[in-house]
Design a protein around this motif. Structure first.
Motif, PDB file in Angstrom:
ATOM      1  N   LEU A  14       0.822  -1.209   0.000  1.00 27.05           N
ATOM      2  CA  LEU A  14       0.000   0.000   0.000  1.00 27.05           C
ATOM      3  C   LEU A  14       0.854   1.256   0.000  1.00 27.05           C
ATOM      4  O   LEU A  14       0.395   2.327  -0.415  1.00 27.05           O
ATOM      5  CB  LEU A  14      -0.949   0.008   1.203  1.00 27.05           C
ATOM      6  N   ASN A  15       2.105   1.136   0.445  1.00 28.66           N
ATOM      7  CA  ASN A  15       3.043   2.259   0.398  1.00 28.66           C
ATOM      8  C   ASN A  15       3.875   2.263  -0.876  1.00 28.66           C
ATOM      9  O   ASN A  15       4.256   3.332  -1.364  1.00 28.66           O
ATOM     10  CB  ASN A  15       3.979   2.217   1.609  1.00 28.66           C
ATOM     11  N   VAL A  16       4.164   1.071  -1.405  1.00 30.17           N
ATOM     12  CA  VAL A  16       5.054   0.956  -2.565  1.00 30.17           C
ATOM     13  C   VAL A  16       4.306   1.130  -3.883  1.00 30.17           C
ATOM     14  O   VAL A  16       4.787   1.809  -4.802  1.00 30.17           O
ATOM     15  CB  VAL A  16       5.792  -0.399  -2.543  1.00 30.17           C
ATOM     16  N   LEU A  17       3.120   0.542  -4.009  1.00 34.79           N
ATOM     17  CA  LEU A  17       2.386   0.614  -5.277  1.00 34.79           C
ATOM     18  C   LEU A  17       2.137   2.041  -5.747  1.00 34.79           C
ATOM     19  O   LEU A  17       2.246   2.317  -6.958  1.00 34.79           O
ATOM     20  CB  LEU A  17       1.058  -0.139  -5.156  1.00 34.79           C
ATOM     21  N   PRO A  18       1.812   3.010  -4.865  1.00 33.48           N
ATOM     22  CA  PRO A  18       1.604   4.385  -5.346  1.00 33.48           C
ATOM     23  C   PRO A  18       2.842   5.021  -5.979  1.00 33.48           C
ATOM     24  O   PRO A  18       2.725   6.041  -6.665  1.00 33.48           O
ATOM     25  CB  PRO A  18       1.194   5.135  -4.065  1.00 33.48           C
ATOM     26  N   GLN A  19       4.010   4.405  -5.756  1.00 31.78           N
ATOM     27  CA  GLN A  19       5.240   4.924  -6.347  1.00 31.78           C
ATOM     28  C   GLN A  19       5.498   4.378  -7.750  1.00 31.78           C
ATOM     29  O   GLN A  19       6.443   4.798  -8.418  1.00 31.78           O
ATOM     30  CB  GLN A  19       6.426   4.579  -5.448  1.00 31.78           C
ATOM     31  N   ILE A  20       4.678   3.423  -8.183  1.00 30.23           N
ATOM     32  CA  ILE A  20       4.835   2.818  -9.513  1.00 30.23           C
ATOM     33  C   ILE A  20       3.968   3.580 -10.507  1.00 30.23           C
ATOM     34  O   ILE A  20       2.814   3.906 -10.231  1.00 30.23           O
ATOM     35  CB  ILE A  20       4.454   1.332  -9.478  1.00 30.23           C
ATOM     36  N   GLN A  21       4.516   3.836 -11.658  1.00 36.50           N
ATOM     37  CA  GLN A  21       3.821   4.622 -12.680  1.00 36.50           C
ATOM     38  C   GLN A  21       2.543   3.936 -13.146  1.00 36.50           C
ATOM     39  O   GLN A  21       2.490   2.710 -13.289  1.00 36.50           O
ATOM     40  CB  GLN A  21       4.747   4.851 -13.869  1.00 36.50           C
ATOM     41  N   SER A  22       1.526   4.712 -13.394  1.00 29.80           N
ATOM     42  CA  SER A  22       0.269   4.178 -13.926  1.00 29.80           C
ATOM     43  C   SER A  22       0.499   3.535 -15.281  1.00 29.80           C
ATOM     44  O   SER A  22       1.317   4.001 -16.082  1.00 29.80           O
ATOM     45  CB  SER A  22      -0.768   5.298 -14.069  1.00 29.80           C
ATOM     46  N   ARG A  23      -0.229   2.449 -15.542  1.00 35.49           N
ATOM     47  CA  ARG A  23      -0.189   1.747 -16.825  1.00 35.49           C
ATOM     48  C   ARG A  23       1.239   1.376 -17.240  1.00 35.49           C
ATOM     49  O   ARG A  23       1.623   1.556 -18.400  1.00 35.49           O
ATOM     50  CB  ARG A  23      -0.856   2.589 -17.925  1.00 35.49           C
ATOM     51  N   SER A  24       2.008   0.827 -16.281  1.00 33.95           N
ATOM     52  CA  SER A  24       3.393   0.449 -16.577  1.00 33.95           C
ATOM     53  C   SER A  24       3.643  -1.048 -16.404  1.00 33.95           C
ATOM     54  O   SER A  24       4.751  -1.517 -16.650  1.00 33.95           O
ATOM     55  CB  SER A  24       4.349   1.218 -15.659  1.00 33.95           C
ATOM     56  N   ILE A  25       2.615  -1.803 -16.013  1.00 32.15           N
ATOM     57  CA  ILE A  25       2.760  -3.225 -15.720  1.00 32.15           C
ATOM     58  C   ILE A  25       2.002  -4.049 -16.756  1.00 32.15           C
ATOM     59  O   ILE A  25       0.838  -3.768 -17.063  1.00 32.15           O
ATOM     60  CB  ILE A  25       2.231  -3.547 -14.308  1.00 32.15           C
ATOM     61  N   SER A  26       2.659  -5.086 -17.285  1.00 30.50           N
ATOM     62  CA  SER A  26       2.052  -5.913 -18.330  1.00 30.50           C
ATOM     63  C   SER A  26       1.097  -6.969 -17.765  1.00 30.50           C
ATOM     64  O   SER A  26       0.087  -7.313 -18.397  1.00 30.50           O
ATOM     65  CB  SER A  26       3.146  -6.633 -19.129  1.00 30.50           C
ATOM     66  N   PHE A  27       1.427  -7.504 -16.587  1.00 27.86           N
ATOM     67  CA  PHE A  27       0.673  -8.626 -16.037  1.00 27.86           C
ATOM     68  C   PHE A  27       0.892  -8.672 -14.531  1.00 27.86           C
ATOM     69  O   PHE A  27       2.011  -8.477 -14.051  1.00 27.86           O
ATOM     70  CB  PHE A  27       1.160  -9.928 -16.676  1.00 27.86           C
ATOM     71  N   ILE A  28      -0.178  -8.895 -13.783  1.00 27.65           N
ATOM     72  CA  ILE A  28      -0.088  -9.069 -12.334  1.00 27.65           C
ATOM     73  C   ILE A  28      -0.378 -10.529 -12.006  1.00 27.65           C
ATOM     74  O   ILE A  28      -1.385 -11.083 -12.442  1.00 27.65           O
ATOM     75  CB  ILE A  28      -1.071  -8.149 -11.600  1.00 27.65           C
ATOM     76  N   LEU A  29       0.521 -11.129 -11.249  1.00 26.51           N
ATOM     77  CA  LEU A  29       0.363 -12.518 -10.799  1.00 26.51           C
ATOM     78  C   LEU A  29       0.659 -12.528  -9.313  1.00 26.51           C
ATOM     79  O   LEU A  29       1.797 -12.275  -8.894  1.00 26.51           O
ATOM     80  CB  LEU A  29       1.328 -13.434 -11.547  1.00 26.51           C
ATOM     81  N   THR A  30      -0.362 -12.788  -8.490  1.00 27.11           N
ATOM     82  CA  THR A  30      -0.146 -12.641  -7.060  1.00 27.11           C
ATOM     83  C   THR A  30      -0.997 -13.604  -6.249  1.00 27.11           C
ATOM     84  O   THR A  30      -2.058 -14.050  -6.693  1.00 27.11           O
ATOM     85  CB  THR A  30      -0.415 -11.183  -6.628  1.00 27.11           C
ATOM     86  N   ASP A  31      -0.502 -13.902  -5.063  1.00 28.95           N
ATOM     87  CA  ASP A  31      -1.149 -14.821  -4.125  1.00 28.95           C
ATOM     88  C   ASP A  31      -1.292 -14.085  -2.790  1.00 28.95           C
ATOM     89  O   ASP A  31      -0.496 -14.289  -1.873  1.00 28.95           O
ATOM     90  CB  ASP A  31      -0.279 -16.074  -3.980  1.00 28.95           C
ATOM     91  N   PRO A  32      -2.291 -13.220  -2.668  1.00 28.18           N
ATOM     92  CA  PRO A  32      -2.427 -12.407  -1.454  1.00 28.18           C
ATOM     93  C   PRO A  32      -2.938 -13.236  -0.281  1.00 28.18           C
ATOM     94  O   PRO A  32      -3.354 -14.387  -0.454  1.00 28.18           O
ATOM     95  CB  PRO A  32      -3.465 -11.351  -1.867  1.00 28.18           C
ATOM     96  N   PRO A  33      -2.910 -12.674   0.928  1.00 27.89           N
ATOM     97  CA  PRO A  33      -3.494 -13.380   2.076  1.00 27.89           C
ATOM     98  C   PRO A  33      -4.960 -13.724   1.813  1.00 27.89           C
ATOM     99  O   PRO A  33      -5.695 -12.940   1.215  1.00 27.89           O
ATOM    100  CB  PRO A  33      -3.361 -12.355   3.205  1.00 27.89           C
TER     101      PRO A  33
END
Length: 215
Positions: A14-33
């Protein structure tokens, strides 16, 4: 905006994601809690598995950083499927597929109405990606032994997801990186990757795995 390409960040997504540029990621692959208050047989736990305060803000940021007309695969726990669906839809995602991974063993030996012998994930879309139809929606599970993380996912399965939904040269994001399996899969396939992990122990494990994978 920070540049985290091919970097594993130790911190709260929640602190790190806002530092990533919008529309800069090709694919999200995640296993959240899974919001399950899970504790493994050897006593290991997962950060933020006891609350859902992070859920909607995280999905909103995931949607923001993802390219238009791209995919996200998110594992989830079925007892709280409604919460994951609500968070994804409020963020702007729509569900375009559902993945099931049958297991040859039960992940929970406590008495229950049925044995828990599968994992599942939503295939989410931002916008309208071109349908691929390359991957079955039922994929056999490979047991990892959960030696590196209490809910460790097999790299072989994650690799098939990266290959199917991330273009060559693209960037895979995992905001809940755990022991880094998704990032290892991305690295093995020549994709860029960005990982975020809150727990210092799992972050160190993932960092060491990624260092070995890059050799």
């Amino acid at each position: 905006m920070a540049c985290y390409l091919d970097t594993l960040v130790h911190g709260d997504c929640l602190n790190v994601l806002p530092q990533i540029q919008s529309r800069s990621i090709s694919f999200i692959l995640t296993d959240p809690p899974y919001l399950a208050r899970y504790k493994s047989r050897d006593g290991r736990t997962i950060p933020n598995d006891d609350n859902d305060a992070w859920l909607k803000p995280a999905f909103a940021e995931m949607f923001r950083v993802l390219y238009d007309h791209s995919y996200a695969v998110v594992f989830y726990g079925w007892p709280h499927a409604d919460k994951f669906l609500q968070a994804s839809r409020e963020a702007g995602f729509h569900v375009v597929g559902h993945l099931v991974f049958p297991k040859g063993y039960s992940s929970n030996r406590k008495a229950g109405h049925v044995k828990y012998q599968h994992e599942c994930a939503y295939l989410l879309a931002k916008g309208h990606p071109i349908p691929r139809g390359e991957l079955p929606d039922v994929l056999p599970w490979v047991y990892t032994g959960n030696k590196l993380h209490p809910t460790q996912k097999p790299v072989s399965i994650l690799r098939s997801l990266v290959a199917a939904f991330c273009t060559k040269g693209g960037t895979v994001l995992d905001p809940f990186a755990g022991s880094g399996s998704s990032l290892v899969a991305a690295s093995q396939l020549g994709r860029h990757w960005i990982g975020i992990e809150l727990d210092p122990i799992y972050h160190a494990i993932a960092r060491d795995r990624l260092a070995s994978a890059s050799l």
